[in-house]
Structure formats: structure tokens, C-alpha cells
Design an enzyme around this catalytic site. Structure first.
Site, mmCIF file in Angstrom:
data_model
loop_
_atom_site.group_PDB
_atom_site.id
_atom_site.type_symbol
_atom_site.label_atom_id
_atom_site.label_comp_id
_atom_site.label_asym_id
_atom_site.label_seq_id
_atom_site.Cartn_x
_atom_site.Cartn_y
_atom_site.Cartn_z
ATOM 1 N N LYS A 42 0.835 -1.196 0.000
ATOM 2 C CA LYS A 42 0.000 0.000 0.000
ATOM 3 C C LYS A 42 0.878 1.258 0.000
ATOM 4 O O LYS A 42 2.095 1.171 0.218
ATOM 5 C CB LYS A 42 -0.918 -0.047 1.227
ATOM 6 N N TYR A 79 -12.192 -3.311 -2.848
ATOM 7 C CA TYR A 79 -12.716 -3.307 -1.477
ATOM 8 C C TYR A 79 -14.250 -3.352 -1.451
ATOM 9 O O TYR A 79 -14.874 -2.802 -0.549
ATOM 10 C CB TYR A 79 -12.168 -2.099 -0.713
ATOM 11 N N PHE A 114 -15.258 3.124 7.719
ATOM 12 C CA PHE A 114 -13.884 3.492 7.379
ATOM 13 C C PHE A 114 -13.624 3.524 5.874
ATOM 14 O O PHE A 114 -12.527 3.855 5.449
ATOM 15 C CB PHE A 114 -12.872 2.561 8.080
ATOM 16 N N ARG A 136 -1.159 -14.811 3.778
ATOM 17 C CA ARG A 136 -1.842 -14.179 4.923
ATOM 18 C C ARG A 136 -1.022 -14.364 6.204
ATOM 19 O O ARG A 136 -0.975 -13.478 7.053
ATOM 20 C CB ARG A 136 -3.248 -14.779 5.111
ATOM 21 N N THR A 145 -4.822 -8.041 10.622
ATOM 22 C CA THR A 145 -5.223 -6.763 10.018
ATOM 23 C C THR A 145 -4.741 -5.574 10.840
ATOM 24 O O THR A 145 -4.227 -4.593 10.286
ATOM 25 C CB THR A 145 -6.763 -6.716 9.885
ATOM 26 N N ARG A 176 3.107 -7.012 8.953
ATOM 27 C CA ARG A 176 2.416 -5.969 9.733
ATOM 28 C C ARG A 176 2.946 -5.911 11.171
ATOM 29 O O ARG A 176 2.993 -4.839 11.771
ATOM 30 C CB ARG A 176 0.906 -6.211 9.709
ATOM 31 N N ASN A 216 -1.682 -0.150 7.395
ATOM 32 C CA ASN A 216 -1.151 -1.481 7.690
ATOM 33 C C ASN A 216 -0.309 -2.093 6.572
ATOM 34 O O ASN A 216 -0.168 -3.302 6.463
ATOM 35 C CB ASN A 216 -2.260 -2.424 8.179
ATOM 36 N N HIS A 263 -1.675 -5.415 1.468
ATOM 37 C CA HIS A 263 -2.924 -6.166 1.263
ATOM 38 C C HIS A 263 -2.589 -7.572 0.791
ATOM 39 O O HIS A 263 -1.664 -7.762 0.007
ATOM 40 C CB HIS A 263 -3.796 -5.484 0.196
ATOM 41 N N GLU A 282 -9.651 -10.676 -7.289
ATOM 42 C CA GLU A 282 -8.762 -9.520 -7.194
ATOM 43 C C GLU A 282 -7.708 -9.523 -8.299
ATOM 44 O O GLU A 282 -7.378 -8.471 -8.856
ATOM 45 C CB GLU A 282 -8.106 -9.495 -5.804
HETATM 46 P P1 IDP Z 1 -7.346 -7.360 5.619
HETATM 47 O O1 IDP Z 1 -6.594 -6.297 4.834
HETATM 48 O O2 IDP Z 1 -6.480 -7.943 6.710
HETATM 49 O O3 IDP Z 1 -7.961 -8.404 4.742
HETATM 50 P P2 IDP Z 1 -10.022 -6.252 5.976
HETATM 51 O O4 IDP Z 1 -10.897 -6.475 7.151
HETATM 52 O O5 IDP Z 1 -10.396 -6.918 4.691
HETATM 53 O O6 IDP Z 1 -8.526 -6.619 6.415
HETATM 54 O O7 IDP Z 1 -9.941 -4.676 5.744
HETATM 55 C C1 IDP Z 1 -9.385 -4.160 4.560
HETATM 56 C C2 IDP Z 1 -8.538 -2.960 4.903
HETATM 57 O O8 IDP Z 1 -9.371 -1.918 5.397
HETATM 58 C C3 IDP Z 1 -7.511 -3.197 6.022
HETATM 59 O O9 IDP Z 1 -6.315 -3.798 5.559
HETATM 60 C C4 IDP Z 1 -7.276 -1.783 6.507
HETATM 61 O O10 IDP Z 1 -6.418 -1.062 5.599
HETATM 62 C C5 IDP Z 1 -8.686 -1.173 6.404
HETATM 63 N N1 IDP Z 1 -9.427 -1.313 7.658
HETATM 64 C C6 IDP Z 1 -10.073 -2.407 8.120
HETATM 65 N N2 IDP Z 1 -10.651 -2.162 9.315
HETATM 66 C C7 IDP Z 1 -10.387 -0.866 9.591
HETATM 67 C C8 IDP Z 1 -10.725 0.002 10.677
HETATM 68 O O11 IDP Z 1 -11.394 -0.381 11.636
HETATM 69 N N3 IDP Z 1 -10.246 1.284 10.609
HETATM 70 C C9 IDP Z 1 -9.505 1.746 9.563
HETATM 71 N N4 IDP Z 1 -9.173 0.970 8.523
HETATM 72 C C10 IDP Z 1 -9.604 -0.318 8.528
HETATM 73 MG MG MG Z 2 -9.553 -8.295 3.410
#
Ligand code: IDP
Ligand code: MG
Length: 150
Positions: free
Chosen positions: A9, A49, A57, A85, A91, A102, A112, A115, A126
Site C-alpha cells: 500500500k 474493497y 472506514f 496471509r 489486520t 504488519r 497497515n 494487502h 482480485e
Molecule cells: P485485511 O486487509 O487484513 O484483509 P479487511 O478487514 O479486509 O482486512 O480490511 C481491509 C482494509 O481496510 C484493512 O487492511 C485496513 O487497511 C482497512 N481497515 C479495516 N478495518 C479498519 C478500521 O477499523 N479502521 C480503519 N481501517 C480499517
Molecule cells: Mg480483506
């Protein structure tokens, strides 16, 4: 062989973590099948997304992802999605274990670093969003015969 979609990212790119991240995937034994460095257009961020469109968010997530160039990759290998993963970690970087990307390089859930697809179905979806079929390169890695038992 399985494929997964991985993306450094904009925060990871700005912090010069692309090389370190590529090294970790290579060292694990996954094989690079495609890569591109670019700023993502809005339409592909929204597709990527899709499941988060209604989350509170989402607007800030979109702004974050569109805020600078990303490094997009497809990695291949047996069980590639789950392995990636694990390399990436939880996350929320504050929950991610040391040794994960991470866990080692992040501190905030909203920044973070990376992706990774969460299932083989998401990976196929994707990859198709970001790469054309003819951008996926097929070749043999010279160490493949010693990386796998069969
Ligand atoms: P992942 O990237 O580990 O699969 P997801 O739940 O799919 O996690 O969320 C996608 C992305 O959205 C996360 O990597 C992060 O950048 C952002 N994200 C998820 N939850 C939050 C939150 O509570 N606050 C801010 N950003 C979030
Ligand atoms: Mg995800």
C-alpha cells in the site's frame, strides 16, 4: 498451483518497504507471477474493497489507497493464499505477531502496509481486477524441485 493477489500500500511504498516485502515472499518459496507499480484509479479501489463499501472506514480507506503509488503483485505456490496471509499477519498491526510484515513494520490499522487476498475465491477476483490474463507469467523457478517434496 495457487495464486494470490498482494499489494504494498502507499505507506509501505513511501517507507521504502517494497524490497524487504518482495524478499520475504521470495525467500518463503513463492514465485512471482506478475507485478506493477501504479497509482490505483478509483474504480479499481472500489472493486478491490467491494465488501467494505458500506463500512464507516471506507472513505478514509479509499483516500489512503489512492494517496500514492502501490506495488501490485501476483504470487504463486501451493497454498499461496493462506501462506501469504500468515506472512502478512493480523489486520491490526498492534495484534500482528513479530515476524509478520504488519507485526514488524506497522503500528496503526489504518496504515497497515500491505494487502493480501483472504481466500482463493477473493484471489481470483482480485487478480482479475488488476491484471490481464496475458500479464501473468508462466515459468519454472530453478529451485522448484527442491522446494516441494512432490
Ligand atoms: P485485511 O486487509 O487484513 O484483509 P479487511 O478487514 O479486509 O482486512 O480490511 C481491509 C482494509 O481496510 C484493512 O487492511 C485496513 O487497511 C482497512 N481497515 C479495516 N478495518 C479498519 C478500521 O477499523 N479502521 C480503519 N481501517 C480499517
Ligand atoms: Mg480483506
Amino acid at each position: 498451483m495457487d495464486r494470490t493477489f498482494i499489494m504494498v500500500k502507499p505507506d509501505g511504498v513511501q517507507r521504502s518497504l517494497v524490497g524487504e516485502i518482495v524478499t520475504r515472499f521470495e525467500a518463503k518459496g513463492l514465485k512471482l507471477a506478475a507485478a506493477r507499480f501504479e497509482k490505483l484509479p478509483e474504480v479499481r479501489v472500489t472493486e478491490q474493497y467491494q465488501e467494505h463499501l458500506t463500512k464507516p472506514f471506507f472513505p478514509s480507506l479509499k483516500q489512503y489507497i489512492m494517496g500514492g503509488p502501490c506495488f501490485l503483485m501476483v504470487w504463486e505456490g501451493r497454498n499461496a493464499v493462506a501462506i501469504a496471509r500468515k506472512l502478512i499477519g493480523a489486520t491490526n498491526p498492534s495484534d500482528a505477531l513479530p515476524g509478520t510484515i504488519r507485526g514488524d513494520f506497522g503500528i496503526d490499522i489504518g496504515r497497515n502496509v500491505i494487502h493480501g487476498s483472504d481466500s482463493p475465491e477473493s484471489a481470483a477476483r482480485e487478480i482479475a481486477i488488476h491484471f490481464r490474463q496475458n500479464e501473468l507469467v508462466t515459468y519454472t523457478r530453478i529451485d522448484e524441485s527442491v522446494l516441494y517434496e512432490y
